[in-house]
Design an enzyme around this catalytic site. Structure first.
Site, PDB file in Angstrom:
ATOM      1  N   HIS A  28       1.096  -1.221   0.198  1.00  0.00           N
ATOM      2  CA  HIS A  28       0.435   0.254  -0.007  1.00  0.00           C
ATOM      3  C   HIS A  28       0.846   1.548  -0.208  1.00  0.00           C
ATOM      4  O   HIS A  28       0.813   2.305  -0.626  1.00  0.00           O
ATOM      5  CB  HIS A  28      -0.406   0.236   1.202  1.00  0.00           C
ATOM      6  CG  HIS A  28      -2.037  -0.462   1.021  1.00  0.00           C
ATOM      7  ND1 HIS A  28      -2.625  -2.181   1.041  1.00  0.00           N
ATOM      8  CD2 HIS A  28      -3.561  -0.105   0.784  1.00  0.00           C
ATOM      9  CE1 HIS A  28      -3.514  -2.348   0.968  1.00  0.00           C
ATOM     10  NE2 HIS A  28      -4.342  -1.664   0.821  1.00  0.00           N
TER      11      HIS A  28
ATOM     12  N   HIS B  78       0.743  -3.533   9.833  1.00  0.00           N
ATOM     13  CA  HIS B  78       1.581  -3.172   9.589  1.00  0.00           C
ATOM     14  C   HIS B  78       2.096  -2.560  10.109  1.00  0.00           C
ATOM     15  O   HIS B  78       2.235  -1.940  10.939  1.00  0.00           O
ATOM     16  CB  HIS B  78       1.918  -2.765   7.706  1.00  0.00           C
ATOM     17  CG  HIS B  78       1.844  -3.167   6.572  1.00  0.00           C
ATOM     18  ND1 HIS B  78       2.827  -4.108   5.974  1.00  0.00           N
ATOM     19  CD2 HIS B  78       0.671  -2.565   5.781  1.00  0.00           C
ATOM     20  CE1 HIS B  78       1.779  -4.868   5.185  1.00  0.00           C
ATOM     21  NE2 HIS B  78       1.238  -4.158   4.790  1.00  0.00           N
TER      22      HIS B  78
END
Length: 286
Positions: free
Chosen positions: A179, A231
């Site tokens: 991302h 993350h």
């Protein structure tokens, strides 16, 4: 006719080259299995709860791609109307506006670079298999207490009590953040493109305000991945580095933009005080 055939052949080669990058990325995503990494029993960084994504993969890909494409087409149409485009071209006897050619070139290069940086990020994901912060919540691992592999406190022999294989697979794909990589790649590519081509004398700050907004959009995407427990901060940092490298390489060495200055016919007549210098320069050159 020969020039036309060469042009069509070049377009075909462009699409084949793009496919050579996109196909491995697709196969890796669909068929690939990440490395099954173990974990430390007291590792608190992988025990965060699973949360909904603030920015989903589809929203990021669709939104980022649309913003870049619309911006490129808008800039090229604006340049064409001001007489700064490359001029019209013919293909199979049909007149094609110059802004269409420039847009195709810029969008094609952007797409190729995006596929390359996503392939590099996903290869690292599957090879490393780093566990996401919500791994424990998704997997609910049950360690084999009798296995000698787990004696040192690093749990290798375990089974997940969750039956959703898709969630378990995704929970092993933390490093780096794809991302963040795509977000910063798209933002920087757009920033470079605006800086190179979108020159408007009506406002000094409008162009830079748009560039700042693009950068903040990528920054928000990266932060949201940490907040959503998808993350670790180092995953996002690595994603930003990956996307930045590909943005610079793609724009500078593949797109290879020219310096778009004003045509000589737009520069106006020389000042009276400089007439002597303007006339004497060719003589000195001889």
């Amino acid at each position: 006719m020969m020039a036309l055939d060469r042009l069509i052949w070049n377009i075909v080669i462009d699409f084949l080259t793009l496919g050579c990058v996109a196909l491995p990325l697709l196969l890796l995503t669909v068929l690939g299995e990440p490395h099954e990494r173990g974990y430390f029993q007291n590792d608190e960084s992988i025990r965060l709860p699973l949360k909904p994504e603030t920015v989903s993969e589809g929203a990021l890909a669709g939104g980022g791609f649309a913003i870049v494409i619309v911006s490129i087409i808008g800039i090229e149409m604006f340049r064409d109307r001001r007489g700064k485009g490359i001029g019209e071209k013919y293909m199979s006897g049909a007149l094609v506006p110059g802004w269409v050619w420039e847009s195709y070139r810029a969008i094609g290069v952007y797409t190729f670079g995006a596929a390359c940086q996503q392939l590099s990020a996903n290869m690292a994901k599957y090879i490393l298999g780093r566990l996401r912060p919500h791994f424990y919540d998704v997997c609910r691992p049950l360690a084999n207490s009798t296995s000698p592999l787990n004696e040192l406190g690093y749990i290798i022999d375990y089974t997940c009590q969750t039956n959703d294989s898709r969630l378990i697979k995704n929970a092993r794909l933390s490093f780096p953040s794809a991302h963040s990589s795509y977000a910063i790649y798209s933002a920087l590519y757009l920033i470079f493109y605006i800086q190179t081509k979108a020159k408007w004398r009506g406002s000094k700050l409008l162009r830079h305000g748009i560039q700042f907004a693009a950068l903040m959009g990528a920054w928000y995407v990266g932060i949201s991945r940490v907040v959503d427990h998808y993350h670790h901060w180092s995953d996002v940092a690595a994603g930003f580095v990956n996307g930045t490298v590909f943005a610079v390489l793609t724009f500078v060495y593949i797109l290879r933009p020219k310096k778009y200055g004003l045509p000589s016919s737009w520069q106006g007549r020389p000042q009276e005080g400089n007439v002597q210098n303007e006339l004497s320069q060719p003589a000195l050159a001889r």
